[in-house]
Design a protein around this motif. Structure first.
Motif, PDB file in Angstrom:
ATOM      1  N   TYR A 262     -36.685  78.959  68.904  1.00 33.04           N
ATOM      2  CA  TYR A 262     -37.983  79.327  68.339  1.00 33.04           C
ATOM      3  C   TYR A 262     -38.699  80.327  69.238  1.00 33.04           C
ATOM      4  O   TYR A 262     -39.539  79.968  70.067  1.00 33.04           O
ATOM      5  CB  TYR A 262     -38.828  78.065  68.129  1.00 33.04           C
ATOM      6  CG  TYR A 262     -38.339  77.243  66.957  1.00 33.04           C
ATOM      7  CD1 TYR A 262     -38.888  77.423  65.698  1.00 33.04           C
ATOM      8  CD2 TYR A 262     -37.300  76.324  67.102  1.00 33.04           C
ATOM      9  CE1 TYR A 262     -38.433  76.699  64.606  1.00 33.04           C
ATOM     10  CE2 TYR A 262     -36.839  75.601  66.017  1.00 33.04           C
ATOM     11  CZ  TYR A 262     -37.411  75.785  64.778  1.00 33.04           C
ATOM     12  OH  TYR A 262     -36.953  75.075  63.692  1.00 33.04           O
ATOM     13  N   TYR A 314     -42.495  79.596  66.663  1.00 37.53           N
ATOM     14  CA  TYR A 314     -43.309  78.391  66.842  1.00 37.53           C
ATOM     15  C   TYR A 314     -43.448  77.946  68.296  1.00 37.53           C
ATOM     16  O   TYR A 314     -44.529  77.559  68.743  1.00 37.53           O
ATOM     17  CB  TYR A 314     -42.729  77.260  65.995  1.00 37.53           C
ATOM     18  CG  TYR A 314     -43.601  76.033  65.913  1.00 37.53           C
ATOM     19  CD1 TYR A 314     -44.667  75.989  65.030  1.00 37.53           C
ATOM     20  CD2 TYR A 314     -43.352  74.914  66.700  1.00 37.53           C
ATOM     21  CE1 TYR A 314     -45.466  74.859  64.932  1.00 37.53           C
ATOM     22  CE2 TYR A 314     -44.144  73.790  66.616  1.00 37.53           C
ATOM     23  CZ  TYR A 314     -45.202  73.759  65.733  1.00 37.53           C
ATOM     24  OH  TYR A 314     -45.992  72.635  65.646  1.00 37.53           O
ATOM     25  N   TRP A 315     -42.342  77.949  69.059  1.00 36.43           N
ATOM     26  CA  TRP A 315     -42.398  77.422  70.424  1.00 36.43           C
ATOM     27  C   TRP A 315     -42.563  78.509  71.482  1.00 36.43           C
ATOM     28  O   TRP A 315     -42.423  78.226  72.668  1.00 36.43           O
ATOM     29  CB  TRP A 315     -41.157  76.586  70.728  1.00 36.43           C
ATOM     30  CG  TRP A 315     -41.209  75.229  70.102  1.00 36.43           C
ATOM     31  CD1 TRP A 315     -40.409  74.753  69.112  1.00 36.43           C
ATOM     32  CD2 TRP A 315     -42.123  74.171  70.413  1.00 36.43           C
ATOM     33  NE1 TRP A 315     -40.750  73.476  68.777  1.00 36.43           N
ATOM     34  CE2 TRP A 315     -41.802  73.088  69.563  1.00 36.43           C
ATOM     35  CE3 TRP A 315     -43.174  74.035  71.310  1.00 36.43           C
ATOM     36  CZ2 TRP A 315     -42.507  71.883  69.604  1.00 36.43           C
ATOM     37  CZ3 TRP A 315     -43.867  72.839  71.345  1.00 36.43           C
ATOM     38  CH2 TRP A 315     -43.530  71.783  70.497  1.00 36.43           C
ATOM     39  N   GLU A 317     -45.359  79.746  72.234  1.00 34.92           N
ATOM     40  CA  GLU A 317     -46.592  79.329  72.884  1.00 34.92           C
ATOM     41  C   GLU A 317     -47.010  77.980  72.320  1.00 34.92           C
ATOM     42  O   GLU A 317     -46.650  77.617  71.205  1.00 34.92           O
ATOM     43  CB  GLU A 317     -47.731  80.317  72.607  1.00 34.92           C
ATOM     44  CG  GLU A 317     -47.482  81.742  73.030  1.00 34.92           C
ATOM     45  CD  GLU A 317     -48.612  82.641  72.564  1.00 34.92           C
ATOM     46  OE1 GLU A 317     -49.569  82.794  73.336  1.00 34.92           O
ATOM     47  OE2 GLU A 317     -48.527  83.163  71.442  1.00 34.92           O
ATOM     48  N   VAL A 318     -47.796  77.245  73.117  1.00 35.92           N
ATOM     49  CA  VAL A 318     -48.490  76.071  72.608  1.00 35.92           C
ATOM     50  C   VAL A 318     -49.961  76.247  72.951  1.00 35.92           C
ATOM     51  O   VAL A 318     -50.326  77.030  73.822  1.00 35.92           O
ATOM     52  CB  VAL A 318     -47.943  74.766  73.213  1.00 35.92           C
ATOM     53  CG1 VAL A 318     -46.516  74.527  72.764  1.00 35.92           C
ATOM     54  CG2 VAL A 318     -48.012  74.800  74.740  1.00 35.92           C
ATOM     55  N   HIS A 321     -49.870  77.109  68.935  1.00 29.66           N
ATOM     56  CA  HIS A 321     -48.664  77.741  68.434  1.00 29.66           C
ATOM     57  C   HIS A 321     -49.069  79.014  67.686  1.00 29.66           C
ATOM     58  O   HIS A 321     -50.175  79.085  67.134  1.00 29.66           O
ATOM     59  CB  HIS A 321     -47.925  76.811  67.470  1.00 29.66           C
ATOM     60  CG  HIS A 321     -47.435  75.558  68.115  1.00 29.66           C
ATOM     61  ND1 HIS A 321     -46.359  75.536  68.962  1.00 29.66           N
ATOM     62  CD2 HIS A 321     -47.874  74.272  68.040  1.00 29.66           C
ATOM     63  CE1 HIS A 321     -46.154  74.297  69.373  1.00 29.66           C
ATOM     64  NE2 HIS A 321     -47.062  73.517  68.825  1.00 29.66           N
ATOM     65  N   GLU A 327     -47.144  85.496  63.855  1.00 30.39           N
ATOM     66  CA  GLU A 327     -45.698  85.538  63.637  1.00 30.39           C
ATOM     67  C   GLU A 327     -45.320  86.777  62.830  1.00 30.39           C
ATOM     68  O   GLU A 327     -44.307  87.416  63.098  1.00 30.39           O
ATOM     69  CB  GLU A 327     -45.228  84.262  62.942  1.00 30.39           C
ATOM     70  CG  GLU A 327     -45.370  83.016  63.798  1.00 30.39           C
ATOM     71  CD  GLU A 327     -44.471  81.887  63.346  1.00 30.39           C
ATOM     72  OE1 GLU A 327     -43.244  82.098  63.268  1.00 30.39           O
ATOM     73  OE2 GLU A 327     -44.987  80.789  63.074  1.00 30.39           O
ATOM     74  N   LYS A 367     -48.588  72.723  59.110  1.00 28.40           N
ATOM     75  CA  LYS A 367     -48.140  73.573  60.204  1.00 28.40           C
ATOM     76  C   LYS A 367     -48.403  75.040  59.871  1.00 28.40           C
ATOM     77  O   LYS A 367     -48.763  75.393  58.753  1.00 28.40           O
ATOM     78  CB  LYS A 367     -46.651  73.348  60.498  1.00 28.40           C
ATOM     79  CG  LYS A 367     -46.369  72.009  61.150  1.00 28.40           C
ATOM     80  CD  LYS A 367     -44.937  71.929  61.620  1.00 28.40           C
ATOM     81  CE  LYS A 367     -44.673  70.595  62.300  1.00 28.40           C
ATOM     82  NZ  LYS A 367     -45.482  70.433  63.513  1.00 28.40           N
ATOM     83  N   ASN A 369     -46.174  77.701  60.170  1.00 24.91           N
ATOM     84  CA  ASN A 369     -45.067  78.648  60.019  1.00 24.91           C
ATOM     85  C   ASN A 369     -44.232  78.426  58.759  1.00 24.91           C
ATOM     86  O   ASN A 369     -43.048  78.165  58.831  1.00 24.91           O
ATOM     87  CB  ASN A 369     -44.165  78.594  61.255  1.00 24.91           C
ATOM     88  CG  ASN A 369     -43.735  77.194  61.614  1.00 24.91           C
ATOM     89  OD1 ASN A 369     -44.486  76.242  61.488  1.00 24.91           O
ATOM     90  ND2 ASN A 369     -42.499  77.046  62.074  1.00 24.91           N
TER      91      ASN A 369
END
Length: 530
Positions: A262, A314-315, A317-318, A321, A327, A367, A369
């Motif tokens: 991701y 998705y992963w 950044e946190v 996200h 994206e 979510k 994405n």
């Protein structure tokens, strides 16, 4: 489904959560240096750049139309995608799909046949699914998972059925193996050990694939230490049983390796998966060494193409996200300083990547994405990017007319304030804990029904918001942390939520309503996708 589950019984919903965690790269993982990123990478295709990827000098295609079918691009169509409208957006763009099941359901097969899209059956867990499409288990690969136990003929029958169902469409040629068994290992987790996976593979999965003439795609792995180690141990265990008189295991029958990762940065894909010197390849080779006195593990690994069966940003950044807009910007090359042309353009060029698919078309979880909204009628910004990777003309803005909080009605103790880091107004003190509400008026809703609503918010911890349409039933939604407060330079992020109870014409949407005694996120704006 068995009437009683063992305490270690795993979730029956495959891949509901993109589970690749950040920060788990091997210690020799190279640092990322945006300043060293070339503005354009040369094509690695012998004949030049694929026709559906815009070149650095070509005029970009309109973002309203897909840039052409990709032999690599696929769709993940979970059973929660209940309308063909959701995937019709991608007709003429994708060439394959899977659904974490053994067979297509309902309209999926007809859609695939009509659009020359290949279906890939999958055995994601150590059991067979009932073919009713309701996530019910039919039989199990071992007693620890439940009963009755699957026989080899059970597996053969379901795979043969998958082939027979596609007699009017693209032939079923491949079988995908176990899904992400490296995330929750025993004794605390419920995933298969490498040894268990190899046992079920050689007893059931491999012989069923042979009987039905299907090429095998490996259990999933990634470049993280856990993924590489689990998969290397799986190969070792399989190789050790190559001469088993009853159930031999043949690693040569695994023709492709399935990868989940991701991240949408172009250079990351080259560093982690781009051939001989990439992190995953060198990690596998180092783990395998000369195990079993086999001196050609390197050749074996390099001879396998990669199928990236789950990916998104998705992963990266946190807290937060990346949302759908970010994206989209990443994948379409509109964040060139940090992401280059984006991951998908890179995958199209990489000779060792044969297929890829974004997670996911739509899922019931709240979510960021997804490719479409729940109705399937509307593409998200990410969905538009998936049709047009590398196209910098794609409009990545969220759909719907934006309504800012300073155009909404405040109730109770709700307070409007200036967020210096965003330069916008936000509202705080929502919910029964503080006694505040904010109500947005939405006009010109075309018809009664359910709608997707984009909510821009800020929260430093995970928070819950109580939301109601037209003072109807209250529904609670979880909003993940967006990172910092306004005075710390915090930025809002956007989460799509699905709301019911709209009527044609004018509607009101209220946040903070009801008795939920929890802190709510601070709201910046919202829009209804119509």
């Amino acid at each position: 489904m068995p009437s009683s589950r063992p305490s270690n019984f795993p979730s029956v919903f495959p891949s509901n959560e993109p589970s690749q965690q950040p920060g788990a790269f091997p210690s020799n993982y190279p640092s990322y240096n945006p300043a060293g990123l070339p503005s354009r990478r040369p094509s690695v295709f012998p004949s030049g750049q694929p026709s559906h990827i815009p070149s650095a000098t070509s005029s970009p295609t309109s973002s309203s139309n897909p840039t052409g079918r990709s032999r690599k691009k696929g769709l993940i169509i979970g059973l929660q995608v209940d309308s063909q409208k959701a995937v019709d957006h991608f007709n003429g763009s994708v060439s394959w799909f899977y659904n974490y099941q053994h067979t297509p359901f309902d309209w999926q097969g007809t859609w695939a046949d009509d659009n020359d899209v290949e279906f890939i059956p999958m055995i994601p867990k150590p059991w067979l699914w009932d073919e009713s499409g309701i996530y019910k288990m039919k039989c199990f690969f071992g007693e620890k998972w439940g009963s009755p136990l699957c026989k080899l003929n059970d597996v053969i029958d379901v795979l043969q059925n998958a082939k027979d169902m596609r007699s009017n469409g693209v032939e079923v040629k491949r079988l995908m193996g176990f899904n992400e068994m490296y995330n929750n290992p025993p004794p605390d987790g419920n995933d298969l050990t490498s040894q268990e996976a190899a046992l079920y593979w050689r007893r059931l999965v491999q012989p069923a694939a042979i009987a039905t003439g299907l090429d095998l795609i490996s259990p999933t792995l990634n470049a993280n230490t856990e993924g590489v180690t689990w998969f290397a141990d799986f190969l070792k265990e399989c190789y050790s049983e190559r001469n088993n008189s009853q159930h031999p295991c043949d690693i040569e029958l695994i023709k492709m390796f399935a990868v989940h990762h991701y991240d949408c940065r172009e250079t990351i894909w080259n560093d982690l998966y781009g051939g001989d010197n990439s992190i995953m390849i060198t990690g596998l080779i180092a783990n395998l060494g000369d195990f079993g006195e086999k001196n050609n593990w390197k050749e074996y690994i390099l001879d396998r193409k990669l199928w990236v069966t789950e990916t998104s940003c998705y992963w990266e950044e946190v807290n937060p996200h990346p949302d759908s807009k970010k994206e989209c910007l990443s994948i379409t090359g509109q964040m060139e300083a940090t992401h280059g042309r984006g991951s998908l353009v890179k995958m199209e060029e990489m000779e060792n990547i044969e297929r890829y698919s974004l997670w996911t078309t739509w899922n019931k979880q709240t979510k960021y994405n997804y490719l479409v909204d729940k109705s399937g009628k509307h593409l998200t910004p990410l969905g538009k990017a998936y049709l047009n990777p590398g196209d910098t003309s794609v409009d990545c803005e969220f759909s719907g007319t934006r309504i800012d909080v300073d155009d909404a009605a405040l109730g109770g103790n709700a307070k409007l304030f200036d967020c210096k880091s965003t330069g916008t107004k936000m509202v705080k003190h929502l919910g029964s804990k503080h006694g505040g509400t904010v109500t947005f008026t939405v006009v010109d809703v075309p018809s009664d029904g359910d709608y997707s609503v984009n909510v821009a918010y800020l929260a430093t911890t995970t928070r819950t918001a109580a939301v109601s349409v037209n003072n109807g039933a209250v529904k609670n939604f979880t909003f993940a942390s967006s990172g910092k407060w306004c005075y710390q330079g915090g930025k809002s992020t956007v989460l799509p939520i699905e709301l019911q109870g709209f009527v044609a014409g004018t509607n009101i949407i209220t946040f903070g309503i009801g008795t939920l005694n929890e802190k709510h996120p601070m709201i910046e704006w919202m829009s209804v996708v119509m």
